[in-house]
Design a protein around this motif. Structure first.
Motif, short mmCIF file in Angstrom:
data_model
loop_
_atom_site.label_atom_id
_atom_site.label_comp_id
_atom_site.label_asym_id
_atom_site.label_seq_id
_atom_site.Cartn_x
_atom_site.Cartn_y
_atom_site.Cartn_z
N ALA A 223 16.12 34.35 43.06
CA ALA A 223 16.62 34.96 44.10
C ALA A 223 16.16 34.90 44.81
CB ALA A 223 18.71 35.11 44.11
N SER A 224 16.47 34.83 46.31
CA SER A 224 15.82 34.80 47.33
C SER A 224 17.38 35.38 48.37
CB SER A 224 15.32 34.15 48.39
OG SER A 224 14.08 33.56 47.56
N TYR A 225 16.78 36.87 48.47
CA TYR A 225 18.09 37.51 49.75
C TYR A 225 17.57 37.77 51.36
CZ TYR A 225 20.94 37.97 45.24
OH TYR A 225 21.09 37.73 43.74
N HIS A 226 17.74 37.50 51.97
CA HIS A 226 17.58 37.59 53.94
C HIS A 226 18.44 38.19 53.79
CE1 HIS A 226 14.93 33.88 52.66
NE2 HIS A 226 16.90 33.36 52.30
N TYR A 227 17.77 39.32 54.83
CA TYR A 227 18.56 40.22 55.64
C TYR A 227 18.01 40.49 57.07
CZ TYR A 227 14.69 43.80 54.25
OH TYR A 227 13.70 43.59 53.89
N LEU A 228 18.53 41.23 57.94
CA LEU A 228 18.66 41.25 59.86
C LEU A 228 17.27 42.51 59.79
CD1 LEU A 228 19.96 41.44 62.46
CD2 LEU A 228 20.60 43.98 61.84
N PHE A 229 15.80 41.47 60.39
CA PHE A 229 14.88 42.46 59.96
C PHE A 229 14.69 42.96 61.93
CE2 PHE A 229 10.92 44.37 58.78
CZ PHE A 229 10.97 44.78 58.29
#
Length: 457
Positions: A319-325
């Protein structure tokens, strides 16, 4: 420690009184950031210290709510189990939600401190008139900033312009338009009283353009299109600010795009550890909503620079988890110091684009939209010429440009009347016609019986 009477504290800060009080409810120690006029206004350096503490309250105490406001709509998904935060994720706040209570109290605490500065600064003969003007203007700017969030989140709020406890203890909620009139007046006064130059080498104290930037937003929210365009144009035409060619530089200290930032002590924002995972093997606590991630074109540089991804393998599943960067620093960094962005130039382009579109200046609106799209590496926007298409594209660009920042998504959808349509269609717990306003904290209503709870709570 010196004691002070409870009556010196603002009524709307009942939660702070609760925190600070002990078994003796007659006297409490003054809160760490509480202003004491006889000390604060004794000389200019003390007055600056007091004002600086108000700025720091935005960065350390208020900004933490940004991630909760992003959860409330469709920016983030929460992967942990804190009940108060889950309520934000479900867009269903209880009247005793501790995070909501803190946000209300922190904003009113800022207002109280600004009121104290405004009440006391003129009486000090040891401070020059020019210096008084600057501090007064900054205090009005900060008070307007706090009220802007209060009116957009809670709508029915008391307008408090004094530290008089006898008045504040029975204050009633004001008509929203009266609050907006005070915000506008404060910002016009601030703009008039502030210089174009920043105080010092950083952009961490408001100047004339910071007041104009917030004023353009206030006019936009009130649908005063010509005035919103005017303020935004003044900033853009000043040539003091420019969009950075590298998106990785936008949130660095003193970036070319920054109109106002809040100083950070160690080069990273206070809630960086909650936003950025400690390792690539951890699931982020706040992940990007898949719909937001998919809204970015694959060629959009903002997706490449402002979003990071952890890929987690569990058994046979990946699973891919995207987050604020947008902010890269999780720990001390003196090489690429980051300050917390408050106001930046890209908002002025999109504000002006929207104001122009509503005035049927579609060529001008197109220029501003494409300024933002070009910086993001996208092709120019094409339209059939319908105003509705321009407005839809502007809201789309605002979503991609300001995700995770200061509740922009919530407030944008609210002001254009799309919260129920967009968020209501994705969240079963959303309540049409009710979830667009936060509850007044129950402690405040208990403390002041003249306050009335918002509908639905």
């Amino acid at each position: 420690m010196k004691k002070q009477k409870i009556s010196k504290l603002p009524v709307v800060l009942s939660s702070l009184i609760t925190i600070c009080s002990c078994s003796n409810l007659i006297e409490v120690p003054p809160p760490q950031n509480q202003l004491e006029a006889e000390i604060v206004f004794s000389d200019s350096s003390s007055a600056v210290t007091a004002l600086t503490s108000v700025y720091s309250y935005f960065s350390t105490s208020v900004h933490g709510a940004s991630k909760h406001l992003a959860l409330y709509v469709d920016d983030y998904v929460y992967t942990s189990s804190s009940t108060p935060i889950l309520e934000f994720s479900q867009s269903k706040l209880s009247v005793n939600n501790s995070n909501n209570e803190s946000l209300w109290s922190n904003l009113f605490f800022i207002i109280y401190q600004c009121n104290s500065i405004l009440e006391n600064i003129d009486s000090e003969s040891t401070i020059s008139l020019l210096f008084k003007q600057r501090l007064t203007s900054e205090a009005k700017f900060l008070r307007a900033y706090a009220y802007f969030y209060l009116i957009n989140l809670y709508e029915n709020i008391p307008l408090i312009l004094t530290t008089d406890v006898s008045e504040n203890s029975v204050v009633r909620q004001s008509e929203p338009q009266l609050v907006y009139e005070q915000i506008t007046k404060d910002l016009l006064d601030a703009k008039k009283g502030l210089a174009e130059e920043y105080d010092g080498n950083d952009k961490v104290r408001a100047n004339r353009w910071a007041a104009a930037a917030l004023l353009s937003r206030v006019y936009l929210f009130q649908e005063q299109w010509q005035l919103a365009e005017q303020q935004a144009s003044e900033i853009i035409n000043s040539k003091i600010y420019s969009l950075t060619s590298s998106l990785d530089e936008v949130f660095l200290a003193n970036s070319k795009e920054a109109i106002l930032q809040f100083w950070t002590q160690n080069g990273y924002i206070s809630d960086a550890a909650q936003i950025i995972p400690s390792s690539s093997s951890n699931i982020p606590t706040y992940t990007l909503n898949p719909a937001l991630y998919e809204a970015f074109d694959i060629s959009d540089k903002r997706r490449a620079s402002w979003i990071n991804t952890n890929t987690i393998i569990s058994g046979d599943e990946t699973a891919s988890y995207h987050y604020l960067f947008k902010y890269k620093n999780r720990t001390n960094n003196t090489t690429k110091t980051e300050y917390l962005m408050a106001l930046r130039l890209s908002e002025q382009y999109l504000t002006r684009a929207e104001a122009r579109a509503h005035q049927n200046n579609l060529i001008g609106a197109l220029d501003d939209i494409n300024t933002i799209r070009t910086r993001a590496g996208l092709s120019i926007f094409q339209s059939s010429g319908a105003i509705a298409e321009y407005l839809e594209e502007i809201i789309h660009e605002r979503r991609l440009e300001f995700f995770g920042e200061w509740g922009h998504r919530f407030m944008d959808l609210k002001r254009i009347g799309k919260l129920d349509e967009i968020i209501g269609s994705t969240k079963s717990t959303w309540r049409n016609g009710l979830s667009d306003v936060f509850p007044i904290p129950q402690n405040e209503i208990i403390y002041n019986r003249n306050l009335r709870q918002n509908n639905g709570y």
